[in-house]
Design an enzyme around this catalytic site. Structure first.
Site, short mmCIF file in Angstrom:
data_model
loop_
_atom_site.label_atom_id
_atom_site.label_comp_id
_atom_site.label_asym_id
_atom_site.label_seq_id
_atom_site.Cartn_x
_atom_site.Cartn_y
_atom_site.Cartn_z
N PRO A 139 62.19 -106.20 32.90
CA PRO A 139 61.80 -107.59 33.39
C PRO A 139 60.16 -107.84 33.09
O PRO A 139 59.67 -108.63 33.95
CB PRO A 139 61.83 -107.20 34.82
CG PRO A 139 61.83 -105.56 35.07
CD PRO A 139 62.08 -104.92 33.90
N GLU A 140 59.80 -107.75 32.14
CA GLU A 140 58.49 -108.42 32.07
C GLU A 140 58.87 -109.79 31.03
O GLU A 140 59.83 -109.74 30.51
CB GLU A 140 57.39 -107.67 31.55
CG GLU A 140 56.97 -106.43 32.46
CD GLU A 140 55.85 -105.53 31.94
OE1 GLU A 140 54.78 -105.97 31.50
OE2 GLU A 140 55.73 -104.26 31.85
#
Length: 267
Positions: free
Chosen positions: A2-3
């Site tokens: 999730p970045e």
DNA sequence: ACCCTCCTGTCA
DNA sequence: TGACAGGAGGGT
């Protein structure tokens, strides 16, 4: 995953696979996502898939010019995977399944931190922070954001209300590249250091996107992402290993979350 | 700035 | 068994 680079990768991979397809049905496998079932998405056409901050945003056309937006935040363990029609959907950790013509878009989320919202307006997905990959993210803009800031650099970078998209991995990597200590007080950065932070932020993100992000526990899905940037990580997850620049040991500090840095190269 | 919490899984 | 995991909102 999730970045920013991972979410960007998901959106880019998904867009050509699902754009133009019509939603034929919605299946909810997680009571937390119950409200999505009530939104009558069936019949809508997916017009586009984009990333906003760390969110994946699907623009839907419901007919007669009515548009809605499906906003998905993957948080820690969320994954979005396209399964072409004959393929069976893996069921474990499956939270939401959009049946489209030609296949299914499956949302998996082991830890169930992920969120799915249906919005009537696109700006509901907008985050207050500036996207560091956008042209508006200039050294000048960063300097203005930093001006008057308090506290330490790394927590400052992690907050999503000034810059969006940075998380625990890339903060460590960017600060290493910039030669800045994670605990540097925000207000003490010189112009030159701000310029360096700006340059390395863009460079690290661009490079990570080029390599489709970082994947740790590598699931090898057909259409899932298998990023390779983990090969290029210089400090994250490398406690005790030699700093690529000075060969001293990489240090790890744990407050709430781990921070990796080289105490000699980062000031 | 520091805690905890939401979850579930893996690894030492 | 406890620590820890790519996120983030809430409380103090």
């Amino acid at each position: 995953m999730p970045e920013l680079p991972e979410v960007e990768t998901v959106a880019r991979q998904l867009a050509p696979l699902v754009a133009g397809r019509v939603i034929r049905g919605v299946q909810i496998h997680d009571p937390k996502l119950r409200q999505v079932a009530r939104e009558r998405l069936t019949g809508g056409t997916i017009e586009s898939v984009r990333r906003i901050g760390k969110q994946v945003v699907l623009q839907l056309r419901q007919g007669r010019g009515v548009r809605r937006w499906l906003v998905i935040h993957l948080r820690m363990t969320g994954r979005l995977i396209w399964r072409a029609a004959p393929a069976r959907c893996e069921r474990s950790h499956l939270r939401l399944r959009l049946r489209l013509d030609g296949g299914s878009l499956c949302f998996y989320d082991l830890r169930r931190f992920g969120t799915v919202q249906v919005l009537d307006r696109p700006d509901g997905a907008a985050t207050a922070g500036l996207d560091p990959t956008s042209p508006a993210f200039t050294a000048r803009a960063l300097e203005e954001l930093l001006r008057g800031g308090r506290g330490q650099l790394k927590p400052w970078l992690l907050r999503q209300d000034r810059l969006v998209g940075l998380g625990n991995i890339y903060c460590s990597e960017i600060l290493f590249e910039a030669g800045l200590a994670p605990h540097r007080a925000v207000g003490t950065l010189t112009d030159e250091e701000v310029a360096r932070l700006h340059r390395t932020t863009r460079a690290v993100l661009r490079r990570a996107i080029r390599h489709c992000g970082t994947t740790f526990s590598d699931f090898q899905d057909a259409q899932g992402l298998t990023g390779s940037y983990q090969r290029y990580l210089k400090v994250y997850g490398r406690e005790g290993q030699p700093c690529p620049r000075c060969c001293g040991p990489v240090r790890r500090e744990q407050q709430q979350r781990s921070t990796f840095f080289c105490p000699r190269c980062q000031r």
